[in-house]
Structures are given as C-alpha cells and as structure tokens.
Design an enzyme around this catalytic site. Sequence first.
Site, PDB file in Angstrom:
ATOM      1  N   HIS A 150       0.836  -1.199   0.000  1.00 55.87           N
ATOM      2  CA  HIS A 150       0.000   0.000   0.000  1.00 55.87           C
ATOM      3  C   HIS A 150       0.874   1.253   0.000  1.00 55.87           C
ATOM      4  CE1 HIS A 150      -3.613   2.382   1.476  1.00 55.87           C
ATOM      5  NE2 HIS A 150      -2.609   3.182   1.824  1.00 55.87           N
ATOM      6  N   GLU A 151       1.842   1.304   0.911  1.00 47.78           N
ATOM      7  CA  GLU A 151       2.706   2.486   1.028  1.00 47.78           C
ATOM      8  C   GLU A 151       3.608   2.661  -0.183  1.00 47.78           C
ATOM      9  OE1 GLU A 151       2.158   4.791   3.191  1.00 47.78           O
ATOM     10  OE2 GLU A 151       0.654   3.554   4.188  1.00 47.78           O
TER      11      GLU A 151
END
Length: 146
Positions: free
Chosen positions: A91-92
């Site tokens: 996600h990051e």
Amino acid sequence: QQLSRNDIRTSNTENKKVGGDKEGIFLVNPRFVYRSPEKDMLVWDEKCLVMPSNFIATVLRDKRVVVEAEDLDGRTIEVDLRGEIARACQHECQHDKGILIVDHVDLENDKNVSYEMRMLEKDMHDERQMLAFERDIVDPSPIILG
C-alpha cells in the site's frame, strides 16, 4: 517508507527493529525482489488517510513479499514480509508511484465511489489502474562480502 509501530506488531517480525534503531521498519528506496504466486494473493478491504474516511476499497495484495531496501545507515537489507505487514508495505509503496486505493476500483460501478470522487479521479484513471495492478519485481542487488 516508514511502516508504523502498529504495523510491525501484526507481522511475523513482531517487536523487532529493522533498518535502524528507531521503532518501526524504515525502508529507503524499497524494491520488491519477490512476490507470492498470483494464486496466493489475498483480498483486503483497505482505507487510506488521504481518502475520505468512509471510503473503503477492496484490493488484491500479495500474501508475501520480499523487499530489498537501504536502512537508515545506507546498508542494503532484505526483509521478508507476510500477511498484514506485507499488505501495508505494498500500500505504502504504491503511494511512491502516485497510486491510491481508488485506482484499484471500477469508478463507474463501485458503490463506494461518490459522484464527486468519480469526477476528480476519472482523468487518467485507466492508466493509474494499470499501474495499480502491476506486480513488478527487480533483480536483487549483488551482495558484496567484505
């Protein structure tokens, strides 16, 4: 990228400090060198701090990733992440590419996408969605023994 202390508590690396002496995992210039087979991908319902608080996207993420990065001292490290911490890392890392969780969804048919969000996101959504679905892997750096 910095993954929070809460992220690390839910991982297989529980309560370990990776990539520095500060609490958490710190990955400088992270690169994926391994991803689990496509058949092992997991479905997640994700939220994101940069999106409206009521927006939830259903996304597919690799169950396991191996990430090569530099630590805070500039040393190349490799971290094997599984489950929730692997999801958080993916996600990051997508933020680094300008990808948000809304880029994983069908703007026209997802009931979580408001009219306003649809209008904001429609330009270049197809291109960002293709990037969101990429599962890139790089060759690991050679290890220099000294």
